[in-house]
Design an enzyme around this catalytic site. Sequence first.
Site, PDB file in Angstrom:
ATOM      1  N   CYS A 122     -49.436  62.745 -53.449  1.00  0.00           N
ATOM      2  CA  CYS A 122     -49.520  61.408 -52.855  1.00  0.00           C
ATOM      3  C   CYS A 122     -48.287  60.590 -53.230  1.00  0.00           C
ATOM      4  O   CYS A 122     -47.807  60.658 -54.362  1.00  0.00           O
ATOM      5  CB  CYS A 122     -50.791  60.719 -53.339  1.00  0.00           C
ATOM      6  SG  CYS A 122     -51.008  59.045 -52.702  1.00  0.00           S
ATOM      7  N   ASP A 125     -69.328  42.933 -38.683  1.00  0.00           N
ATOM      8  CA  ASP A 125     -70.633  43.477 -38.298  1.00  0.00           C
ATOM      9  C   ASP A 125     -71.586  42.294 -38.115  1.00  0.00           C
ATOM     10  O   ASP A 125     -71.258  41.155 -38.430  1.00  0.00           O
ATOM     11  CB  ASP A 125     -71.139  44.473 -39.347  1.00  0.00           C
ATOM     12  CG  ASP A 125     -71.261  43.885 -40.728  1.00  0.00           C
ATOM     13  OD1 ASP A 125     -71.270  42.646 -40.854  1.00  0.00           O
ATOM     14  OD2 ASP A 125     -71.337  44.649 -41.697  1.00  0.00           O
ATOM     15  N   SER A 126     -72.771  42.563 -37.602  1.00  0.00           N
ATOM     16  CA  SER A 126     -73.697  41.477 -37.260  1.00  0.00           C
ATOM     17  C   SER A 126     -74.532  41.011 -38.435  1.00  0.00           C
ATOM     18  O   SER A 126     -75.222  40.006 -38.357  1.00  0.00           O
ATOM     19  CB  SER A 126     -74.639  41.941 -36.156  1.00  0.00           C
ATOM     20  OG  SER A 126     -75.496  42.960 -36.659  1.00  0.00           O
ATOM     21  N   GLY A 127     -74.503  41.764 -39.538  1.00  0.00           N
ATOM     22  CA  GLY A 127     -75.374  41.465 -40.665  1.00  0.00           C
ATOM     23  C   GLY A 127     -76.711  42.166 -40.571  1.00  0.00           C
ATOM     24  O   GLY A 127     -77.509  42.131 -41.503  1.00  0.00           O
ATOM     25  N   GLY A 128     -76.951  42.842 -39.442  1.00  0.00           N
ATOM     26  CA  GLY A 128     -78.242  43.523 -39.239  1.00  0.00           C
ATOM     27  C   GLY A 128     -78.557  44.534 -40.312  1.00  0.00           C
ATOM     28  O   GLY A 128     -79.648  44.529 -40.885  1.00  0.00           O
ATOM     29  N   PHE A 129     -77.598  45.394 -40.636  1.00  0.00           N
ATOM     30  CA  PHE A 129     -77.842  46.447 -41.626  1.00  0.00           C
ATOM     31  C   PHE A 129     -78.198  45.846 -42.980  1.00  0.00           C
ATOM     32  O   PHE A 129     -79.111  46.304 -43.655  1.00  0.00           O
ATOM     33  CB  PHE A 129     -76.619  47.363 -41.746  1.00  0.00           C
ATOM     34  CG  PHE A 129     -76.800  48.468 -42.749  1.00  0.00           C
ATOM     35  CD1 PHE A 129     -77.550  49.594 -42.430  1.00  0.00           C
ATOM     36  CD2 PHE A 129     -76.258  48.377 -44.024  1.00  0.00           C
ATOM     37  CE1 PHE A 129     -77.737  50.610 -43.359  1.00  0.00           C
ATOM     38  CE2 PHE A 129     -76.441  49.382 -44.956  1.00  0.00           C
ATOM     39  CZ  PHE A 129     -77.185  50.501 -44.618  1.00  0.00           C
ATOM     40  N   HIS A 184     -54.946  53.447 -54.238  1.00  0.00           N
ATOM     41  CA  HIS A 184     -54.756  54.865 -53.950  1.00  0.00           C
ATOM     42  C   HIS A 184     -55.797  55.383 -52.953  1.00  0.00           C
ATOM     43  O   HIS A 184     -55.457  56.091 -52.000  1.00  0.00           O
ATOM     44  CB  HIS A 184     -54.822  55.694 -55.234  1.00  0.00           C
ATOM     45  CG  HIS A 184     -54.991  57.151 -54.958  1.00  0.00           C
ATOM     46  ND1 HIS A 184     -53.942  57.972 -54.572  1.00  0.00           N
ATOM     47  CD2 HIS A 184     -56.106  57.938 -54.930  1.00  0.00           C
ATOM     48  CE1 HIS A 184     -54.396  59.186 -54.331  1.00  0.00           C
ATOM     49  NE2 HIS A 184     -55.708  59.196 -54.542  1.00  0.00           N
ATOM     50  N   GLY A 237     -77.294  53.660 -37.201  1.00  0.00           N
ATOM     51  CA  GLY A 237     -78.452  54.414 -37.682  1.00  0.00           C
ATOM     52  C   GLY A 237     -78.144  55.820 -38.149  1.00  0.00           C
ATOM     53  O   GLY A 237     -79.058  56.636 -38.286  1.00  0.00           O
ATOM     54  N   GLN A 258     -78.841  53.094 -30.952  1.00  0.00           N
ATOM     55  CA  GLN A 258     -79.749  53.517 -32.012  1.00  0.00           C
ATOM     56  C   GLN A 258     -80.551  54.734 -31.525  1.00  0.00           C
ATOM     57  O   GLN A 258     -80.133  55.419 -30.620  1.00  0.00           O
ATOM     58  CB  GLN A 258     -80.649  52.353 -32.434  1.00  0.00           C
ATOM     59  CG  GLN A 258     -79.909  51.239 -33.178  1.00  0.00           C
ATOM     60  CD  GLN A 258     -79.481  51.640 -34.585  1.00  0.00           C
ATOM     61  OE1 GLN A 258     -79.836  52.699 -35.105  1.00  0.00           O
ATOM     62  NE2 GLN A 258     -78.689  50.787 -35.225  1.00  0.00           N
ATOM     63  N   ASP A 300     -78.630  44.270 -34.305  1.00  0.00           N
ATOM     64  CA  ASP A 300     -79.489  45.406 -33.975  1.00  0.00           C
ATOM     65  C   ASP A 300     -80.491  45.650 -35.094  1.00  0.00           C
ATOM     66  O   ASP A 300     -80.378  45.077 -36.168  1.00  0.00           O
ATOM     67  CB  ASP A 300     -78.652  46.670 -33.753  1.00  0.00           C
ATOM     68  CG  ASP A 300     -77.922  47.092 -35.021  1.00  0.00           C
ATOM     69  OD1 ASP A 300     -77.503  46.199 -35.792  1.00  0.00           O
ATOM     70  OD2 ASP A 300     -77.766  48.297 -35.257  1.00  0.00           O
ATOM     71  N   ASP A 328     -65.809  52.920 -40.673  1.00  0.00           N
ATOM     72  CA  ASP A 328     -65.684  52.000 -41.805  1.00  0.00           C
ATOM     73  C   ASP A 328     -66.626  52.456 -42.900  1.00  0.00           C
ATOM     74  O   ASP A 328     -67.636  53.113 -42.628  1.00  0.00           O
ATOM     75  CB  ASP A 328     -66.066  50.563 -41.403  1.00  0.00           C
ATOM     76  CG  ASP A 328     -67.581  50.374 -41.410  1.00  0.00           C
ATOM     77  OD1 ASP A 328     -68.107  49.838 -42.411  1.00  0.00           O
ATOM     78  OD2 ASP A 328     -68.253  50.785 -40.438  1.00  0.00           O
ATOM     79  N   CYS A 361     -49.595  56.390 -57.438  1.00  0.00           N
ATOM     80  CA  CYS A 361     -49.193  57.746 -57.833  1.00  0.00           C
ATOM     81  C   CYS A 361     -47.712  57.835 -58.195  1.00  0.00           C
ATOM     82  O   CYS A 361     -47.318  58.685 -58.992  1.00  0.00           O
ATOM     83  CB  CYS A 361     -49.549  58.731 -56.721  1.00  0.00           C
ATOM     84  SG  CYS A 361     -51.342  58.956 -56.558  1.00  0.00           S
ATOM     85  N   CYS A 380     -48.220  57.130 -52.834  1.00  0.00           N
ATOM     86  CA  CYS A 380     -48.592  55.714 -52.870  1.00  0.00           C
ATOM     87  C   CYS A 380     -48.036  55.059 -54.130  1.00  0.00           C
ATOM     88  O   CYS A 380     -47.583  55.739 -55.062  1.00  0.00           O
ATOM     89  CB  CYS A 380     -50.115  55.543 -52.799  1.00  0.00           C
ATOM     90  SG  CYS A 380     -50.999  55.831 -54.361  1.00  0.00           S
TER      91      CYS A 380
END
Length: 372
Positions: free
Chosen positions: A305, A93-97, A336, A217, A190, A147, A267, A310, A307
């Site tokens: 599950c 990501d751009s780091g904006g958030f 898990h 957003g 946005q 952004d 994500d 589990c 995994c």
Amino acid sequence: MAIKYELIKECKQTGARLGKIYTPHGTIETPIFMPVGTQATVKSMTPEELKEINAQIILSNTYHLYLRPGYELVDKAGGLHKFMNWDRPILTDSGGFQVFSLGKLRKITEEGVEFRSHLDGSKHFISPEKAIEIENALGADIIMAFDECAPYPADKEYVKNSLERTTRWAKRCKNAHKKKDSQALFGIIQGGMYKDLRKQSAYEIIEMDFPGYAVGGLSVGEPKPLMYEILEYTTPLMPKDKPRYLMGVGTPDCLIEGVIRGIDMFDCVLPTRIARNGTALTSRGKVVIKQAKYYDDFTPLDPECDCYTCKNYSRAYIRHLFKANEILSARLITYHNLYFLLKLMEKIREAIKNDRLLDFRKEFFEKYGYEL
């Protein structure tokens, strides 16, 4: 272009998309959930374990890596892939958030954002050009434009000014991008909770012809029905021949609802964060392992599950680890939770293939304890 998107099939029930994204470090089957490796590591997981659970792509964070260890060091190591020993696709990501969530610690101008580090209070400045310089150095397959993420709630004038700045910054990001052959730069739509502003933003960003687009957003505190409404309005405005990414969303219900509304990529830090707090995602809903009822419960976290966690460990044992503050508790639940969400996406892809995504949603929600 650094990446190519192939639309394989649309679900007859919903229009949900089955596709593939071809990148320099491998092919991603979509829809996909991307585990978050904020500091060039998915917390408590090794790259080998991520491959075991079939993580096709992971996300890393520009803001955090800029502050520590510094993007020059990562570049010197040969880029993120070599630095962290991960040979599959990465998105940064751009780091904006992160910068905008600093609140009083930051000041936004047309040129960029001045902010103080959450680590030591030191002063920094990131412009769109600087964000792209950092992302170019990190070397991820997919990088995001810088952004401005408007908060919720926010008045219309603020959101309009914010999205128009995002458009201007997107142009600057595109002009600054030096590695077009090896890194795909995605634009971010946005517009907050205002449909006309979402339309304006979508038009302006899509006109720039990025190789992929994100919906930003959302999942910033608004009620879920409102998020779904805005998503339902926004995704049809996006090109069919390019990936669509909903940023910061990762609960099972939101993943299913997002796919139904045409999203390809997701994500979220949720599965790893709640794991460290002792919460497991299971087919029957959440298991909060510290609860007394699990003291002598020798069944797996999720009996359905298969995994590693589990197959080998009981709720009683994991509860003991958690209560004793042992690191293994976080590792086992993280393994898990990520497996659970990646397996969920696999089942979603299968449901799209068989044109039965709405049936799958009904079955999953009934078992999980969600209401339709």
